[in-house]
Design an enzyme around this catalytic site. Structure first.
Site, mmCIF file in Angstrom:
data_model
loop_
_atom_site.group_PDB
_atom_site.id
_atom_site.type_symbol
_atom_site.label_atom_id
_atom_site.label_comp_id
_atom_site.label_asym_id
_atom_site.label_seq_id
_atom_site.Cartn_x
_atom_site.Cartn_y
_atom_site.Cartn_z
ATOM 1 N N SER A 336 92.381 52.520 75.779
ATOM 2 C CA SER A 336 93.483 53.121 76.491
ATOM 3 C C SER A 336 94.823 52.663 76.130
ATOM 4 O O SER A 336 95.331 52.621 75.074
ATOM 5 C CB SER A 336 92.997 52.927 77.896
ATOM 6 O OG SER A 336 93.618 53.772 78.747
ATOM 7 N N LEU A 337 95.555 52.229 77.214
ATOM 8 C CA LEU A 337 97.027 51.852 77.144
ATOM 9 C C LEU A 337 96.849 50.624 75.946
ATOM 10 O O LEU A 337 97.847 50.402 75.443
ATOM 11 C CB LEU A 337 97.639 51.325 78.371
ATOM 12 C CG LEU A 337 98.941 51.006 78.276
ATOM 13 C CD1 LEU A 337 99.897 52.016 77.918
ATOM 14 C CD2 LEU A 337 99.413 50.648 79.865
#
Length: 749
Positions: A336-337
Site C-alpha cells: 500500500s502506502l
C-alpha cells in the site's frame, strides 16, 4: 512432595515397569489475538536449547541462544525470549515435560518446571513399582489421578460459591494431562536453517495494523515467511535437498510508531481537534487515513522518509553483524502506502553516492554544481554557493590556524610536544575524545579546557554546514523557478516522470514538481545497499504519479540502484493501480496472470473460459448446419425449377450465409490472436521499458471462487490478502532465485 495416596477405581493391571525419561521440549509464551498461548519452539531450536541447558556453562547468567532463524534470543538463566530486530516485550520460556488441557483450551498448556518435576517423580514411582490408580493431592490444590500411563487427569476444585452459597468441590470436568510432546499431533515446526540466501525488507502501509484480524506488521510478516518456507519445500525441493538453497529472510520495517509517537506530538494535537461523535470511526481515521495526508506534508513526509531509510540501514547493519557469512543480496517490498514510500526513496538514490550523504530531491549536496547543463545558468547559480564555501573556508582558517596557535589561544602551549609526539594536528584533535586525552596523560584541568574547545568547534562546524546546506537549498529553489519565468513554452521533458531522469535532465523534472502540486521536497538518505528487486503489493504508485502530473513514464527510465520492479495486485483491490499503461499508453496490454501455486488456473476461471468456448462452438455449429440446409435447398430448387425469382431469393440467402461465415471467421481469427499461448508469445516480445529491465511489471493475482460472487464485499479484504497469499510468496521466491539462476521444480498437475 505429594499428599497421601488414595486408591481409585480398580482397572486392568498394567505391567509397565521400564521407566524411560521424558524428552523435554521448549515452549515460549505469546499473545495471539488478545489470548495468551504457549507455542513450541521448532525442533532444531528446542534441541539447541536443550543441549545448551545440559552443557556445563562457566557463566550461566550470560548464556544466550539464538532461535527462530536468529530473530529472537533466549536468555536461558532468566527463561525469557527477546526480539532482535524490533521492539517487543520479553516473553516467558519454559522447559516443558507435562501438559494439561481443559474444555475451553484449544491447545495443551505446559505446567511450570517445578510442578512438572514433581509429576515426573510420581510417574517414575508408579512405573517402577507398577502401582497405578494413584490419586495425588498437591498443596497448591491440584488433584492428579494416574489411572495408567495413557490416562492421567487433573481435577481442579472450584472454590467459588454458587447462587445457593455452596461450593462445588471437585465437581468440574477433569483436565486431560499429557506427558511429553507428541510430534504427530502438536504441529511442531522443523525449524529454519541458519544460512540465509536472500534478505527482504517489508514496509507496511497506513495504520498500525496490517490485516482484518488487527495483527501487527511482525505477525503478518511471520505469516508471509511461514508461507514462503512451505513453498520452498514444495516447489524448490530438489535445490533444498541438494543444499543449493536454504531460505529467504523477511524483516518488517516500521515507520508508523515514529510518526504517531510522542516525539512528533501529532496524535496529541489531532486528538484536541477531533470531534467527540462517532469516536471509534474518528479514531480509525486518525490512525490510518491521515497517514496519506501526512505523507503529502513536508514536515511529516521527512519524518517518514528518515524513519524508513534509517530503519532499513539499521536492520541491514544488525543483520550483517549477526550473519557475518551472509553472501546474498537484498530486496525490498512495500504494501500500500509503503510501496509509494519505497518508490520515492529508490527513485532518489544515486549510483556511487557516499552512504552518509543525504540526497535532496534526487541530488546529493556535493553534486549541486552539476545539476544544470546550461553554462550561463550554471555560472550564475553556483557563484553564491561558492561564495558561502569560500567564506566558511576563510572563517575556518581564521579560527583554527596551526596546532601551536590553537594551544596558545587556550593557554596550553606546554602540551604541544605531547601532541607532536602523537602526530596530532588540528583536524585529529577535533576527533579526540576525553578518554584519548586521558591516555596521553593530560591532567584534568587542561583536559576539560580541550574538551570544551572541541565541543565549541564542532558546534560551529555543524552550524556552518547547516548554513551551507540552506544556501544550496535556496539556490536550487531559485533554479527551479527561473525557467518558468523566462520560457513561455515549457520543455516537453518536463511533463515526464519526476524521477525519470538522465544526467542532463536531472533537475528539470524536479523543477516541474517543486512548482506544481507534485512530489514533496524532502531530503532522501542513501541506503547502505543496492536492492535487486522492488516488490509493490497492492500499490497506489500509478495513481500518485498521475495526481502529481505525470502523463507518461519514459521507457528509458529505471530506478538508479534497483533493476527489478514488480507491481503485484489483487483484481478486486480498491487501492491498487497499474503501471504499464503509463509506460506504453498506446498499447492495450493485459497484466500477467500470476499462476496458481499448485500449477493451474483456479477452477472457476477455467469454468468461465470453458463456458465462453462452449457458446462459441454452439454458434459455429448452428451456422454450419444452417449453411448445409440452404445448400441442400438450393440444389433442390435448381433441379426442380428455373424460376428467376427463386434463384434471386436463394442467391440472397446464400450471400447472407457467406457474410455470416466471413464474420465468424474474422471472430475466430481475433480469438486466436487473443488465445492464451499466442498472446503469451506476443507479450513476451513486447519490451515494457527499463523499469523492470524490459520485462513485464504488472502482475495480477487470481481471485478466489467466493470473491467472484460479490466484488464489493471482498474489496477491503483483497487489499490485505497479500500476507497469506501463496501465489504472491511464490512469485517473490521465483524472482529472487531467478536472479541466482535457480529455477523451481517442474510440478506435475
Amino acid at each position: 512432595m505429594a499428599g497421601p495416596l488414595v486408591p481409585a477405581n480398580p482397572m486392568m493391571p498394567y505391567t509397565y515397569n521400564v521407566y524411560e525419561p521424558v524428552q523435554p521440549h521448549w515452549f515460549y509464551c505469546k499473545q495471539v489475538e488478545s489470548k495468551i498461548v504457549w507455542l513450541p519452539f521448532s525442533i532444531l531450536d528446542s534441541i539447541r536449547l536443550e543441549e545448551t541447558f545440559n552443557s556445563v556453562q562457566p557463566d550461566p547468567e550470560s548464556v544466550i541462544v539464538c532461535t527462530d532463524g536468529g530473530r529472537y534470543d533466549v536468555q536461558l538463566y532468566d527463561r525469557t525470549r527477546t526480539s532482535v530486530y524490533w521492539e517487543e516485550d520479553p516473553t516467558e520460556v519454559r522447559r516443558c515435560t507435562w501438559f494439561y488441557k481443559g474444555d475451553t483450551d484449544s491447545r495443551f498448556i505446559p505446567y511450570s518446571e517445578d510442578f512438572s518435576e514433581k509429576l515426573e517423580a510420581e510417574y517414575k514411582k508408579a512405573v517402577t513399582t507398577n502401582q497405578w490408580h494413584r490419586r495425588l493431592e498437591f498443596p497448591s490444590g491440584e488433584t492428579i489421578v494416574m489411572h495408567n500411563p495413557k490416562v492421567i487427569v487433573q481435577f481442579q476444585p472450584s472454590a467459588v460459591a454458587d447462587e445457593w452459597g455452596t461450593t462445588q468441590d471437585g465437581q468440574t470436568r477433569p483436565r486431560v494431562v499429557k506427558r511429553g510432546v507428541d510430534d504427530d499431533h502438536d504441529e511442531v515446526p522443523d525449524g529454519e536453517m541458519p544460512q540465509v540466501d536472500h534478505l527482504v525488507f517489508m514496509v507496511h502501509g497506513i495504520g498500525p495494523v496490517c490485516d482484518l484480524r488487527f495483527r501487527s506488521m511482525v505477525e503478518c510478516v511471520d505469516d508471509f515467511r511461514s508461507v514462503s518456507l512451505k513453498l520452498l519445500n514444495s516447489h524448490f525441493r530438489k535445490a533444498r535437498d541438494d543444499h543449493v538453497i536454504s531460505r529467504v529472510e523477511f524483516l518488517p520495517v516500521h515507520w508508523h510508531t515514529a510518526l504517531h509517537g510522542d516525539a512528533t506530538g501529532v496524535d496529541r494535537r489531532i486528538k484536541k481537534i477531533t470531534l467527540p461523535s462517532t469516536g471509534r470511526l474518528r479514531h480509525f481515521t486518525n490512525e490510518t487515513l491521515l497517514d496519506v495526508l501526512f505523507y503529502n506534508s513536508p514536515t511529516y513526509c521527512q519524518t517518514i522518509m528518515d524513519t524508513v531509510a534509517f530503519e532499513m540501514n539499521r536492520l541491514h547493519t544488525l543483520f550483517m553483524q549477526r550473519n557475518p557469512d551472509f553472501k546474498g543480496r537484498v530486496s525490498v517490498a512495500g504494501h500500500s502506502l509503503g510501496s509509494l514510500i519505497l518508490f520515492d526513496l529508490l527513485s532518489n538514490q544515486k549510483i556511487g553516492s557516499p552512504i552518509s550523504a543525504p540526497i535532496f530531491n534526487g541530488n546529493s549536496a556535493p553534486n549541486v554544481k552539476q545539476v544544470n547543463s546550461a553554462p550561463e545558468v550554471q555560472a550564475a547559480e553556483v557563484s553564491p554557493v561558492a561564495a558561502v564555501e569560500e567564506e566558511a573556508k576563510e572563517e575556518e582558517e581564521e579560527e583554527t590556524g596551526s596546532l601551536s596557535s590553537v594551544l596558545e589561544a587556550i593557554g596550553l602551549s606546554e602540551y604541544l610536544s605531547i601532541f607532536e609526539n602523537e602526530k596530532i594536528d588540528v583536524e585529529s584533535l577535533l576527533l579526540c575524545t576525553v578518554d584519548d586525552l586521558k591516555e596521553m596523560s593530560i591532567p584534568l584541568g587542561p583536559r576539560k579546557k580541550l574538551a570544551n574547545f572541541i565541543k565549541e568547534k564542532s558546534a560551529k562546524q555543524a552550524a556552518r554546514k547547516a548554513l551551507k546546506e540552506k544556501s544550496v537549498e535556496k539556490e536550487e529553489l531559485k533554479q527551479t523557478q527561473a525557467p518558468v519565468q523566462t520560457e513561455p513554452t515549457p520543455d516537453p521533458a518536463i511533463n515526464k516522470l519526476p524521477v525519470g531522469r538522465t544526467m542532463s535532465s536531472i533537475h528539470v523534472d524536479y523543477n516541474y514538481f517543486e512548482i506544481g502540486t507534485g512530489q514533496v521536497s524532502v531530503i532522501y538518505h542513501a541506503l547502505d545497499f543496492e536492492p535487486v528487486s522492488f516488490f509493490a503489493l497492492g500499490s497506489p504508485i500509478g495513481m500518485f504519479l498521475t495526481v502529481r502530473g505525470v502523463e507518461k513514464i519514459e521507457e528509458s527510465y529505471q530506478l538508479p540502484t534497483c533493476k527489478g520492479f514488480f507491481n503485484i495486485y489483487h483484481p478486486l483491490d480498491p487501492v491498487a493501480y497499474r503501471i504499464e499503461p503509463m509506460i506504453l499508453p498506446d498499447i492495450d496490454l493485459e497484466p500477467v496472470l500470476v499462476p496458481h501455486h499448485k500449477g493451474r488456473k483456479r477452477l472457476h476461471l477455467e469454468l468461465k473460459e470453458s463456458l465462453s468456448r462452449m457458446g462459441s462452438d454452439l454458434k459455429q455449429g448452428f451456422i454450419s448446419s444452417l449453411k448445409s440446409a440452404w445448400q441442400t435447398l438450393n440444389e433442390f430448387a435448381r433441379a426442380h425449377t428455373s424460376s428467376v425469382q427463386l434463384h434471386e431469393q436463394l442467391a440472397m440467402v446464400a450471400n447472407q450465409i457467406k457474410a455470416e461465415e466471413e464474420m465468424q471467421r474474422g471472430e475466430e481469427e481475433s480469438k486466436m490472436l487473443e488465445s492464451p499461448e499466442p498472446q503469451k508469445e506476443e507479450e513476451s516480445r513486447i519490451k515494457v521499458g527499463l523499469l523492470n529491465g524490459g520485462n513485464r511489471i504488472d502482475y495480477v493475482l487470481q481471485e478466489k471462487p467466493i470473491e467472484s460472487f460479490n466484488e464489493y464485499l471482498f474489496a477491503l479484504q483483497s487489499h490485505l490478502c497479500y500476507w497469506e497469499s501463496e501465489d504472491t510468496a511464490l512469485l517473490l521466491l521465483k524472482e529472487i532465485y531467478k536472479s541466482m539462476n535457480i529455477q523451481p521444480d517442474q510440478l506435475l498437475h
